[in-house]
Design an enzyme around this catalytic site. Structure first.
Site, PDB file in Angstrom:
ATOM      1  N   PHE A  54      21.287 -17.830  26.026  1.00 56.76           N
ATOM      2  CA  PHE A  54      22.013 -18.552  27.561  1.00 56.76           C
ATOM      3  C   PHE A  54      23.395 -19.453  27.033  1.00 56.76           C
ATOM      4  O   PHE A  54      23.469 -21.056  26.616  1.00 56.76           O
ATOM      5  CB  PHE A  54      21.995 -19.640  28.077  1.00 56.76           C
ATOM      6  CG  PHE A  54      19.670 -18.727  28.810  1.00 56.76           C
ATOM      7  CD1 PHE A  54      20.409 -17.674  28.663  1.00 56.76           C
ATOM      8  CD2 PHE A  54      19.545 -19.363  29.438  1.00 56.76           C
ATOM      9  CE1 PHE A  54      19.424 -16.467  29.910  1.00 56.76           C
ATOM     10  CE2 PHE A  54      18.858 -19.030  29.897  1.00 56.76           C
ATOM     11  CZ  PHE A  54      18.088 -17.158  30.588  1.00 56.76           C
ATOM     12  N   ALA A  69      24.072  -8.916  33.718  1.00 56.93           N
ATOM     13  CA  ALA A  69      25.095 -10.535  32.572  1.00 56.93           C
ATOM     14  C   ALA A  69      24.579 -10.428  31.144  1.00 56.93           C
ATOM     15  O   ALA A  69      24.005  -9.251  30.627  1.00 56.93           O
ATOM     16  CB  ALA A  69      22.825 -11.069  33.107  1.00 56.93           C
ATOM     17  N   ASN A 124      24.198 -14.761  37.795  1.00 58.66           N
ATOM     18  CA  ASN A 124      22.859 -14.705  36.992  1.00 58.66           C
ATOM     19  C   ASN A 124      22.962 -15.930  36.316  1.00 58.66           C
ATOM     20  O   ASN A 124      23.235 -16.537  36.026  1.00 58.66           O
ATOM     21  CB  ASN A 124      22.443 -14.249  35.824  1.00 58.66           C
ATOM     22  CG  ASN A 124      21.430 -13.798  35.134  1.00 58.66           C
ATOM     23  OD1 ASN A 124      21.194 -14.727  34.507  1.00 58.66           O
ATOM     24  ND2 ASN A 124      21.243 -12.642  35.031  1.00 58.66           N
ATOM     25  N   LYS A 148      15.149 -12.304  38.003  1.00 64.12           N
ATOM     26  CA  LYS A 148      14.867 -10.648  37.315  1.00 64.12           C
ATOM     27  C   LYS A 148      13.600 -11.311  35.893  1.00 64.12           C
ATOM     28  O   LYS A 148      12.996 -12.153  35.734  1.00 64.12           O
ATOM     29  CB  LYS A 148      16.461 -10.718  35.892  1.00 64.12           C
ATOM     30  CG  LYS A 148      16.472  -9.913  35.030  1.00 64.12           C
ATOM     31  CD  LYS A 148      17.899 -10.261  34.406  1.00 64.12           C
ATOM     32  CE  LYS A 148      17.830  -8.879  33.683  1.00 64.12           C
ATOM     33  NZ  LYS A 148      19.846  -9.230  32.914  1.00 64.12           N
ATOM     34  N   ASN A 188      14.839 -15.781  25.049  1.00 62.05           N
ATOM     35  CA  ASN A 188      15.866 -16.464  24.004  1.00 62.05           C
ATOM     36  C   ASN A 188      15.375 -18.166  24.238  1.00 62.05           C
ATOM     37  O   ASN A 188      16.213 -19.211  23.165  1.00 62.05           O
ATOM     38  CB  ASN A 188      17.092 -16.371  23.869  1.00 62.05           C
ATOM     39  CG  ASN A 188      17.252 -14.280  23.142  1.00 62.05           C
ATOM     40  OD1 ASN A 188      16.184 -14.374  22.014  1.00 62.05           O
ATOM     41  ND2 ASN A 188      17.611 -14.077  23.496  1.00 62.05           N
ATOM     42  N   THR A 189      14.988 -18.534  25.409  1.00 61.59           N
ATOM     43  CA  THR A 189      15.036 -19.873  26.170  1.00 61.59           C
ATOM     44  C   THR A 189      13.201 -20.104  25.741  1.00 61.59           C
ATOM     45  O   THR A 189      12.525 -19.365  26.889  1.00 61.59           O
ATOM     46  CB  THR A 189      15.810 -20.088  27.443  1.00 61.59           C
ATOM     47  OG1 THR A 189      16.649 -19.698  26.870  1.00 61.59           O
ATOM     48  CG2 THR A 189      15.383 -21.471  27.704  1.00 61.59           C
ATOM     49  N   ASN A 210      14.598  -7.313  31.966  1.00 58.35           N
ATOM     50  CA  ASN A 210      15.157  -8.047  31.299  1.00 58.35           C
ATOM     51  C   ASN A 210      15.177  -7.351  29.849  1.00 58.35           C
ATOM     52  O   ASN A 210      14.679  -6.177  29.296  1.00 58.35           O
ATOM     53  CB  ASN A 210      15.389  -9.596  31.216  1.00 58.35           C
ATOM     54  CG  ASN A 210      15.925  -9.836  30.691  1.00 58.35           C
ATOM     55  OD1 ASN A 210      16.905 -10.314  29.358  1.00 58.35           O
ATOM     56  ND2 ASN A 210      16.502 -11.554  31.051  1.00 58.35           N
ATOM     57  N   LYS A 239      29.422 -13.773  29.852  1.00 55.66           N
ATOM     58  CA  LYS A 239      29.222 -14.713  29.947  1.00 55.66           C
ATOM     59  C   LYS A 239      29.413 -15.934  31.485  1.00 55.66           C
ATOM     60  O   LYS A 239      29.213 -17.529  31.792  1.00 55.66           O
ATOM     61  CB  LYS A 239      28.206 -15.113  28.903  1.00 55.66           C
ATOM     62  CG  LYS A 239      27.363 -14.495  28.225  1.00 55.66           C
ATOM     63  CD  LYS A 239      27.012 -14.638  26.857  1.00 55.66           C
ATOM     64  CE  LYS A 239      26.047 -13.991  26.303  1.00 55.66           C
ATOM     65  NZ  LYS A 239      24.685 -14.348  26.945  1.00 55.66           N
ATOM     66  N   SER A 276      13.681 -14.651  32.718  1.00 57.26           N
ATOM     67  CA  SER A 276      12.678 -13.945  31.572  1.00 57.26           C
ATOM     68  C   SER A 276      13.225 -13.050  30.445  1.00 57.26           C
ATOM     69  O   SER A 276      12.736 -12.513  29.886  1.00 57.26           O
ATOM     70  CB  SER A 276      12.828 -12.296  32.467  1.00 57.26           C
ATOM     71  OG  SER A 276      13.837 -12.428  33.434  1.00 57.26           O
ATOM     72  N   ASN A 302      19.273  -9.400  20.892  1.00 57.49           N
ATOM     73  CA  ASN A 302      20.209 -10.628  20.419  1.00 57.49           C
ATOM     74  C   ASN A 302      18.985 -12.194  20.937  1.00 57.49           C
ATOM     75  O   ASN A 302      18.250 -11.913  21.591  1.00 57.49           O
ATOM     76  CB  ASN A 302      21.057 -11.037  22.114  1.00 57.49           C
ATOM     77  CG  ASN A 302      20.656 -11.474  23.040  1.00 57.49           C
ATOM     78  OD1 ASN A 302      20.624 -12.018  23.347  1.00 57.49           O
ATOM     79  ND2 ASN A 302      20.502 -10.101  23.973  1.00 57.49           N
ATOM     80  N   ARG A 303      19.914 -12.624  20.275  1.00 54.51           N
ATOM     81  CA  ARG A 303      18.986 -13.951  20.560  1.00 54.51           C
ATOM     82  C   ARG A 303      20.264 -15.334  21.088  1.00 54.51           C
ATOM     83  O   ARG A 303      19.876 -16.340  20.632  1.00 54.51           O
ATOM     84  CB  ARG A 303      18.468 -14.451  19.665  1.00 54.51           C
ATOM     85  CG  ARG A 303      18.828 -14.537  18.255  1.00 54.51           C
ATOM     86  CD  ARG A 303      18.174 -14.933  17.178  1.00 54.51           C
ATOM     87  NE  ARG A 303      18.443 -15.097  16.143  1.00 54.51           N
ATOM     88  CZ  ARG A 303      18.033 -14.214  15.005  1.00 54.51           C
ATOM     89  NH1 ARG A 303      17.224 -12.901  14.903  1.00 54.51           N
ATOM     90  NH2 ARG A 303      18.452 -14.358  13.464  1.00 54.51           N
TER      91      ARG A 303
END
Length: 388
Positions: free
Chosen positions: A144, A91, A172, A246, A208-209, A277, A95, A205, A140-141
């Site tokens: 979502f 994933a 996912n 995950k 970034n959120t 993750n 996306k 997991s 990466n950030r």
């Protein structure tokens, strides 16, 4: 003929020859050509633009179909499905479900779409993806970024209707950043994608959120999984989709044990795990000084051993719960190590950033050689054999 015209003619012939050589190399999936010529050119784009380009190329199926035919040795029967090979795309690449068929073309045994959130959201501000070239890694950030359930659902429906061959698709699921009821976000995802997905992933997991990883804590996890499993079980379907969890790689052994204790309860027993993750840790070994301190999740080579150790730990703690192993896979040996640690399937993503589509066939070929050398007639026989 003047010297100028001769030079021009020579240039045209050279360019034509190079173009022909390039086309043949791309068609044949030449690993070295991609790694040494194609990918460095793509890397002239910033990381997110390059990612978008790759998704677009996969969407329109511009990459030649793999010429590698999966042998019987690589077939995996799990989750009530037969996978032609155990190597999937993780994933985070596709996306929004735009590239499923193109990813299947280059040899992936299954495609995991997402993370998908109920409502569309843009994710975090750019720049939000960074290559660590010296470390064969990415930070990466994204946060979502998603076109939302409805758009992704339409695309998966189209694939199911038009595809001439079977495609194993995992979805996912994530939560919206502004959500006031995170559990309901996952419930919505199960209800919406349950009839179409070959498996569903509860992603709690991502680093970034804000607050998402707190849902891995024992009491929160127990509440979450009990509700989600009940939701899945109540779907009006003859075949219920497997539900996978995950996990983050940054858990202490005590935290892993807490999670296993929850998973070992009947009402919280998911069908499998995805490990792992991205990590928020920054190993001292990182060489890419200019990017290594960017905020976000680190993937690729530096994550490899961490995720493999966690696969072994969680396989033992859960009594052999099926696992999809992901993190730092760029060779058949990497995949084999995760399989021997307890993974039935594996996924890659970051290696695709550095080596392009030929990486898929390369991993499979090398895995076949290793399995055959050790006397296995099927990859499933090797699962967990290094974790005694």
């Amino acid at each position: 003929m003047s010297s100028k015209k001769k030079l021009r003619s020579l240039l045209y012939v050279t360019l034509a020859g190079y173009g022909t050589f390039s086309a043949i190399s791309i068609y044949k999936g030449d690993e070295k050509f991609y790694k040494n010529y194609v990918m460095p050119v793509i890397h002239l784009l910033d990381a997110e633009r390059a990612h978008n380009f790759a998704v677009l190329a996969s969407k329109y199926r511009l990459f030649p179909k793999t010429r590698y035919e999966d042998p019987e040795l690589l077939k995996v029967k799990i989750f009530g499905k037969e996978f032609s090979n155990p190597v999937g795309i993780a994933a985070g690449f596709d996306k929004d479900g735009k590239a499923i068929l193109g990813l299947r073309d280059i040899g992936f045994g299954f495609v995991e779409v997402g993370s998908v959130t109920p409502e569309p959201q843009p994710g975090n501000e750019q720049p939000r993806v960074f290559r660590l070239l010296k470390d064969y890694a990415v930070i990466n950030r994204y946060g979502f970024n998603s076109e939302g359930h409805s758009e992704v659902l339409k695309r998966i429906e189209n694939v199911r209707q038009d595809a001439q061959e079977s495609n194993i698709i995992g979805v996912n699921l994530g939560k919206n950043k502004s959500s006031t009821d995170p559990i309901n976000d996952y419930i919505e995802g199960i209800i919406k994608f349950g009839p179409l997905a070959d498996y569903l992933v509860i992603n709690i997991s991502s680093p970034n959120t804000p607050g998402l990883r707190n849902m891995q804590h024992k009491e929160q996890l127990k509440k979450l999984l009990a509700v989600l499993i009940e939701t899945r079980n109540n779907l009006p379907l003859k075949e219920k989709p497997p539900l996978l969890l995950k996990l983050a790689p940054d858990l202490s052994y005590a935290e892993k044990k807490d999670i296993a204790d929850v998973l070992n309860q009947k009402k919280c027993r998911v069908d499998g795990l995805i490990i792992s993750n991205t990590t928020v840790e920054r190993p001292d070994s990182l060489k890419s000084v200019e990017t290594k301190n960017e905020t976000g999740g680190l993937s690729g080579e530096p994550l490899k051993d961490m995720s493999t150790r966690m696969i072994a730990d969680m396989s033992k703690l859960t009594g052999g719960l099926p696992i999809i192993g992901v993190g730092g896979i760029s060779s058949g040996q990497d995949a084999y190590e995760k399989i021997k640690a307890g993974a039935s399937l594996v996924q890659l993503y970051t290696a695709l950033v550095y080596e392009g589509p030929p990486i898929v066939a390369k991993v499979k070929k090398e895995l076949v050689e290793l399995l055959s050398k050790d006397g296995y007639s099927n990859v499933c026989q090797a699962v967990g054999k290094g974790n005694k």
